[in-house]
Scaffold this active site. Structure first.
Site, PDB file in Angstrom:
ATOM      1  CE  LYS A 279      -4.244   1.686   2.186  1.00 33.42           C
ATOM      2  NZ  LYS A 279      -5.234   1.467   3.260  1.00 33.42           N
ATOM      3  CD  GLU A 367     -18.908  -1.561   9.389  1.00 38.19           C
ATOM      4  OE1 GLU A 367     -18.074  -0.831   8.835  1.00 38.19           O
ATOM      5  OE2 GLU A 367     -19.215  -2.703   8.969  1.00 38.19           O
ATOM      6  NE  ARG A 395     -21.659  -2.330   4.775  1.00 41.21           N
ATOM      7  CZ  ARG A 395     -20.743  -3.010   4.122  1.00 41.21           C
ATOM      8  NH1 ARG A 395     -19.789  -3.627   4.782  1.00 41.21           N
ATOM      9  NH2 ARG A 395     -20.775  -3.105   2.816  1.00 41.21           N
TER      10      ARG A 395
END
Length: 620
Positions: A279, A367, A395
């Site tokens: 990344k 979540e 969610r």
């Protein structure tokens, strides 16, 4: 080459390895330069340049379905599909979206701003393909953070059962927004350390002899296949789900990427290609970031890595106000715990997590689990605080409803990024949570107007024993004039500039209350202004008084009107058989595109100028 000349990915097929590598360098430099001016998701996109080029070299978009989980890592895909010239409008009003967007291009076959949807979508596409007797590849790219989400695991379970042809690219950079957590991370680490590319299945169909580079890949494949076992081994968790696995592969080595993708292009059944990427590759500040600061950035100086915009003096993020007060409260109450689904830095909780590691929990991108985990803490005597973005909160609706509110458990929700958030667009606007949460019994919903009220509301939340949600926006808030926190009685509002001579009252909440009140006071306008800090329960006594006095009520909210403050006020007036003139300002029943907060407010008619104009008309 000039990236602006690209109209589609077909040109890649005729390029040599050297040309492809040079193209990757050009794209990476372009991304750094462009995002330094507009802002955007930088680190994730720098990490998938070679991977995206290889995907478009091997597969044939849009016939083959290529898409990314989460969609913010699609910038190279956008460049290769002819949108480089629009990058100066990235994430701006009526400009290029920071996510895949179907209306932008036929090459964008899926849209997602939240993680872990790709595998479910991919299975749906594969099943539809087979039912309609079509022939194309389905190739979702999913990261290791997104793959640990419950939804992704549910999809893997059915994918292993259905056995449909699909190629899952497992983009493993050992990061979500920040560092990954949990047992899945350890499983992936074992796969990562196992070996380099280990095997190729049978039935390889090679269609590479179109140029010198293709011939070289073809020759390499023969040697490659002969040198390894026929079976794919050491598939870890993927084999447990009944999927074939191959890897890991160096995600920045074009030869290996193309070789493996070509080999598995016609694989029978679902297969996971495990790709290791870095990344932020190619830009040192991004590569060295382990906390997620370079996940999403504003404009910055390339040489120094510092943001171009500086915060105003004596201002801090709203999230920092909440997190700092939480840290203070945790000193006084050892039962207070902090829970966060993979957003520690964005939620400004790093100081709390460092000071109270035993009372700090990062659940990863989960979540639903986070909400029920908090319920388990609360039912056992702890006082959990769940910090969660508004657009991610939805969610966890079932868990908040069934596991927290139904049992009336004292979980405190810090709903970050509430309201219009701007440049991330439709998937991230935090305007739905009030309407979602308002019907739930036992739940208190509040929003502070300033930093002092934020601290007091958090203090008040932990001083009672019911579910309590505190909304606060993205952005900065002044910390000048700090006051001692105070206990705020649930369901109470305050009114300023109240006078028997004022016929019109503006009811609003959050920082909009402060802005409207300032305009009214500075300009000596004949309106009272109410701070409706509690959206549930509302201050019924005040509403009844204003109605009986014959006041005109202008209800101003910068969230959806449906299910909002206005609905609750009108319901009360109807229930009490009270009549007065009421006008509402709020967001209609639409999804809100990207753009600056100021632009969107003006377009939606929820800006301060519109409010004062409506108040003047109502007052006539």
């Amino acid at each position: 080459m000039n990236l602006y000349d690209i109209t589609g990915p077909e040109f890649l097929k005729g390029m040599s390895l050297q040309e492809l590598e040079e193209l990757c360098g050009t794209i990476r430099n372009f991304l750094i330069e462009s995002i330094s001016r507009t802002g955007g998701h930088l680190a994730s996109n720098l990490g998938v340049v070679e991977l995206t080029v290889a995907l478009h070299y091997v597969f044939n978009s849009p016939e083959d379905k290529l898409f990314f989980d989460v969609g913010h890592q699609c910038y190279t895909h956008k460049i290769l599909t002819g949108r480089a010239s629009q990058f100066n409008t990235l994430r701006q009003y009526e400009g290029l979206s920071g996510f895949e967007k179907r209306k932008e291009s036929v090459h964008d076959v899926w849209e997602a701003g939240h993680s872990s949807t790709s595998l479910s979508a991919a299975l749906g596409m594969a099943v539809a393909r087979d039912l309609t007797h079509q022939d194309y590849c389905v190739v979702p790219v999913i990261g290791d953070g997104a793959l640990s989400s419950g939804m992704a695991l549910e999809a893997l379970n059915q994918i292993g059962s259905e056995k449909k042809n699909m190629i899952i690219i497992f983009n493993d950079n050992n990061m979500s927004i920040s560092r990954n957590v949990g047992a899945m991370k350890d499983n992936f680490s074992r796969l990562r350390a196992s070996r380099t590319y280990t095997g190729i299945k049978e039935n390889v169909k090679r269609n590479l002899r179109t140029n010198d580079f293709g011939e070289a890949i073809y020759s390499g494949l023969k040697i490659f296949k002969d040198a390894v076992k026929e079976a794919v081994i050491n598939g870890g968790i993927f084999e447990e789900f009944g999927l074939d696995y191959i890897g890991p592969v160096d995600g920045h080595n074009l030869t290996d990427l193309i070789r493996v993708m070509e080999a598995e292009k016609n694989h029978e059944g679902p297969i996971v290609i495990h790709v290791i990427t870095k990344k932020g590759k190619g830009y040192a500040p991004c590569e060295n970031d382990i906390e997620g600061y370079w996940h999403g950035v504003g404009p910055f100086n390339i040489k120094t890595g510092r943001p171009l915009a500086s915060a105003s003096a004596n201002t801090v993020p709203w999230a920092a106000v909440m997190a700092d007060e939480l840290t203070v409260l945790a000193e006084e109450n050892e039962k207070i715990t902090a829970v966060c689904p993979a957003m520690i830095t964005g939620s400004s909780l790093r100081k709390f997590y460092a000071k109270y590691p035993d009372r700090s929990f990062d659940c990863g991108i989960a979540e639903e689990h986070a909400a029920t985990f908090c319920a388990g803490l609360a039912i056992s005597g702890m006082r959990p605080y769940l910090s969660i973005y508004s657009s991610f909160l939805q969610r966890a609706y079932d868990q908040i409803n069934h596991d927290v509110c139904r049992m009336d458990l004292p979980v405190v929700f810090g709903i970050d990024h509430a309201g219009i958030v701007g440049e991330d667009g439709e998937t991230h606007q935090g305007v739905f949570d009030i309407g979602i949460l308002e019907p739930l019994p036992n739940l208190i919903i509040a929003q502070p107007c300033d930093a002092n009220e934020a601290r007091s509301l958090l203090y008040s939340a932990f001083a009672q024993n019911h579910p309590y949600a505190i909304r606060y926006p993205k952005g900065m808030v002044s910390i000048e004039g700090r006051k001692e926190r105070e206990l705020i009685e649930t369901g109470t509002w305050t009114i300023e500039n109240d006078s028997p001579n004022h016929r019109t009252v503006i009811l609003t909440y959050g920082s909009d209350y402060c802005r409207i009140l300032e305009k009214v006071q500075v300009n000596n306008l004949p309106y009272a202004v109410v701070n409706c800090r509690f959206l549930k329960p509302i201050d019924e006594a005040m509403v009844e008084r204003l109605a009986r006095e014959g006041k005109n009520l202008l209800i101003y909210e910068t969230d959806l009107k449906c299910g909002g403050l206005g609905d609750r006020v009108l319901s009360l007036l109807n229930e009490k058989n009270l009549s007065c003139k009421v006008q509402r300002i709020g967001i209609p029943d639409i999804y809100i595109e990207q753009g600056s907060s100021r632009q969107l407010r003006r377009k939606l008619g929820i800006d301060t100028e519109t409010v004062l104009k409506c108040a003047a008309e109502l007052d006539r």
